[in-house]
Design a protein around this motif. Sequence first.
Motif, short mmCIF file in Angstrom:
data_model
loop_
_atom_site.label_atom_id
_atom_site.label_comp_id
_atom_site.label_asym_id
_atom_site.label_seq_id
_atom_site.Cartn_x
_atom_site.Cartn_y
_atom_site.Cartn_z
N MET A 1 -0.84 4.82 -0.92
CA MET A 1 -2.11 5.02 -0.22
C MET A 1 -1.89 5.92 1.00
O MET A 1 -0.84 5.84 1.63
CB MET A 1 -2.68 3.68 0.25
N PRO A 2 -2.88 6.75 1.30
CA PRO A 2 -2.77 7.61 2.47
C PRO A 2 -2.52 6.81 3.74
O PRO A 2 -2.86 5.62 3.80
CB PRO A 2 -4.13 8.28 2.54
N LEU A 3 -1.98 7.49 4.73
CA LEU A 3 -1.63 6.93 6.03
C LEU A 3 -0.35 6.08 5.95
O LEU A 3 0.10 5.56 6.94
CB LEU A 3 -2.75 6.11 6.66
N GLY B 1 4.10 8.01 7.66
CA GLY B 1 2.84 8.34 7.02
C GLY B 1 2.06 9.36 7.83
O GLY B 1 1.27 10.13 7.29
N LEU C 1 0.83 -1.20 0.00
CA LEU C 1 0.00 0.00 0.00
C LEU C 1 0.87 1.25 0.00
O LEU C 1 0.51 2.27 -0.60
CB LEU C 1 -0.95 -0.01 1.20
N PHE D 1 2.53 7.72 0.56
CA PHE D 1 1.63 8.80 0.16
C PHE D 1 2.31 10.15 0.32
O PHE D 1 2.31 10.98 -0.60
CB PHE D 1 0.36 8.73 1.00
N ILE D 2 2.91 10.35 1.47
CA ILE D 2 3.59 11.62 1.72
C ILE D 2 4.70 11.82 0.69
O ILE D 2 4.88 12.90 0.13
CB ILE D 2 4.18 11.66 3.15
#
Lengths: 535, 515
Positions: free
Chosen positions: B409-411, B491, B404, B415-416
């Motif tokens: 994916m966020p979290l 994250g 992920l 993602f960052i």
Amino acid sequence: MDLIKENLLTILILLPTVGAIAAIAYKAVTKDDSSQRWFALIITTLNFLISLLMFTRGVPAVGGFEFEQNVPWIPAIHTNYHVGVDGLSFWLVLLTTFIMPLSVLCAWTAVEKKKTAFFAFLLLLESAMLGVFVTLDLLVFYLFFEASLIPMFFLIGVWGGKNRIYAAVKFFIFTAVGSLLMLVAIISLYYIYAGAVQGSGSFDFVEILAAMQSGKLVLGSQAGMLLFFAFALSFAIKVPIFPVHTWLPDAHTEAPTAGSVILAAILLKMGTYGLMRFNFAFFPDQARETAWIFITLAVIGIIYGALVAMVQPDWKRLIAYTSVAHMGFVVLGMFSFTELGMQGAVYQMLNHGVSTGALFILVGFAYERRHTREISEYGGLANVMPNYAAIFIITTMSSIGLPFLNGFVGEFLIMVGMFKSNILNVTASTNWNYVAAMAAGIGVILAAVYLLWLVQRVFFGKVTNPENKKLTDLNAREIGLMIPLLIAMVVMGVYPRPFLERTDRAIKTIEARVMKSAGGAVEKTELDTKALENR
Amino acid sequence: MSNFLLAQLTTPNADVTLILPEIVVALAGIVVMLYDSFFPKQKAVSGAIGMLGILISAVLLVLMWGDSYSGSAWSGMIAHDNLRLSFGLVFLMIAAMTILASTLWVDIEGVPTGEFHALLLFATFGMMMMAAGNDLVVIFLGLETSSIATYVMAGLRKGDLRSNESALKYFVLGSFASAFLLYGMALVYGATGTTNIPLIAASVGAAKFPALLLIGSAMMIVGFGFKVALAPFHVWTPDVYEGAPAPITGFMAAGPKAAAFSSFLRVFVLGFPLVAGAQAAGILHETWISLLAVLGIITILFGNVAAILQNNIKRMLAYSSIAHAGYATVGFVGAGLAKTATERNEAIAAVAFYLFVYAITNLGAFAIVSLLGQRNDRRADFEDYNGIGFKAPLLSFSLSVFMLSLLGMPLTAGFIGKVLVFRPALESGNVLLVALVVVAVIGSAISAYYYLRLLVVMFFRERAVDWTPPRVPSALMTAIAAAVVAVLYFGLFSNGLIRKFSNAAPKAADVRAER
């Protein structure tokens, strides 16, 4: 109590996650896989009770939010954890916390394997969905919007029906494609803001909107249109609006009952909510210019959804297609840009959540007993399961839009709104607004046709299939969990006033921004006094 | 005469403290090698020495952060800026993770432990020199040091034909690319008269032979493009990655790639800047920016589409590493177009952060792949992962978190990382770069298919044959746990690291060189 109230939204978001972790930890320590449903039930109920505290504060002023919290999250990129509720999100938050305990209850015995993981995912999903509805920072909104995909992906993929893998992957990829473009739009908006205010950028909804209203931030027509569509595409897929709806029947049909309920009742609302919150507020001109596209697609969705629903041999798939039609109504109401139509749209979001959620729960009851969804396998159920039949028929009526039940109010408002609207062309021979409203009216008739036909085929007549003869009627848990939904249908049908009053100011603000704005601010005083008179 | 003597007597400007972190790593490598020759049967000691060296070096690097060193050591050959310090930390993290993640492999396949650890430390030393080098010559020496060590590591599984093929292929093609790079450096030297990067930057505007400069930079793009595996210079990756032992593959996909990015960034962003009013520099700048943007687009599309077709997880991760090189390029090009020094530092920090996150995620994933793959990585097809999800929940959870994060994916930290590298490109407002970002997000959407496929087989499918989860050795567990914690932690709380990466010490080396 004050401490709870000050951190209300944060508590609402975090509590389910904490519950999920606790449930998993409990499983890891005791190896007990059967009591986690109690964790889930207690946590979701508690969350619902806490969310009722939102009633302790009134409707926020124009452009304002209640229970607001704003703390830096990653200062290096100027993104904040900024949450708050206003009229638009108020009922959606309540709808979420209201549906969650019910969906936990409807999965009570239906889930047979890996129960801990199932309930943990339900709880995580609640956190993500609440986050979507209350977040006012675009990056954090995106974060929750995407995060809600993962639990649902697992719910469909692990506990779903035969075709679950296909459905889960399709669900994920469809939604992810749309939202990734939104991420580009969000970051672009950040820099457009930075350029406009000659300072650092911002992901904050309130700050960006203020800059737009004060005329500091003016989007070029081309840039505005691109950004509008980047946002709109991700929301349109989520709603889903007609040509991008194909993930929905698969996901709905294959998901376990609780998953379908949440998908229909809450997840789809993230799309319509997003359109109203972000697309209308940020890009009013583009929303007005493209309204005809959305109205056309909505009308196609209403009629197409109804026609396809009519011929489904699969009970659950039939109801899935009603969602396409009903969400078409919501989109129609929103893009009428009349106060009535938009009020109706928000109201219909809640109605759809209650009625379609209830329908999915009811189908789940039958599936649990017979393990088939073929309509032809059933017949004459009213003879063996009278209580079930009665509840199902009431719910059907609510979904069709019978007066004194909730569906009527929403659909009526939307159609009146569309009739009064002047968003579409009015030529000498044709007022296209009327045409759209009347086409939607056909959808209501079709809804009556396919739902009543379904009722007739499943419940009436003689019991032809011997397997149906020994079916047991609903037990206390099942009736108990339907009662709140039935009450909601009646109350919302008879006395919509308190619901509409909460949303009134937010809707008027959006409407005014879209219709009057060429970037102009809303006359605050006029709206405020009106809202006060209404109370 | 006396002048001549005096000149000989003057102590050379060799301030050892400025390159102490690098020296510590090299020393650790030498100690490991010596220790191993006296106690060839040892298994854990050389790893411990290596970890100790890495730790000391990391502490020294962190201490160097923000100090206002302004000596004139090494005649401006060593840089002392955020690019070097943050990438240095990334390399040390990669080395530490590789030592931990390879313990099982070293054990069951009887790899000569001491040799392996020594090679790993030398490779790390080379990579650190690549980030620290402020001079084309130092960069090239670092590159060769790390490459030669890595060639050998790829072939450490001596009895396996695929491993031999991997090493040979990597060696032949890698040498070819080094030659391109070196020739490019020579041409740039010819055009500017210097190999010092700040001096090159100062003289590109007035370069005597602009054409030489263009050809030289193009050749350097080929050389670096090979090392970071940008399409179309990526063809070696899948075979090499599949053939090499899984822990080494993890190292190769993270370490040498990040190292090549650090020098690539330094040479192009800092060495070939836009100089106001200088036509030659303008053409050069525009050319390399557009060229890299186009390469980025091809890389992202190719890497993702090819990864979909793979049935072997190591191969899938190899192609996905190509795509990730493309994403990092997005930030890289953004850095090239930055208007101010602050923006440029932020963009460079974004690339460093992205590669940091990619490295830790990828190493974690390869640690699990090597654990589940058993001897010779036999079990590395998607089918071999069928239904293990609920049988080995912790391992599958970790692998899911890594997938992920790679998906962005966020979290998760991934993602960052994606947000950070997209930012500078969108900030520039350049049409080509906006197109690059759009391609990058489309690529991410495509990548959802193959990253999720691993989740699908692990959790959604049933296991046909019996399977018992393997015992996880403690070192491997530490590596996996550290990676999971890091991915989730960064994250949520990435601010500290981003800040650290984007404002480090004043650019003493730049100042020195310009004097």
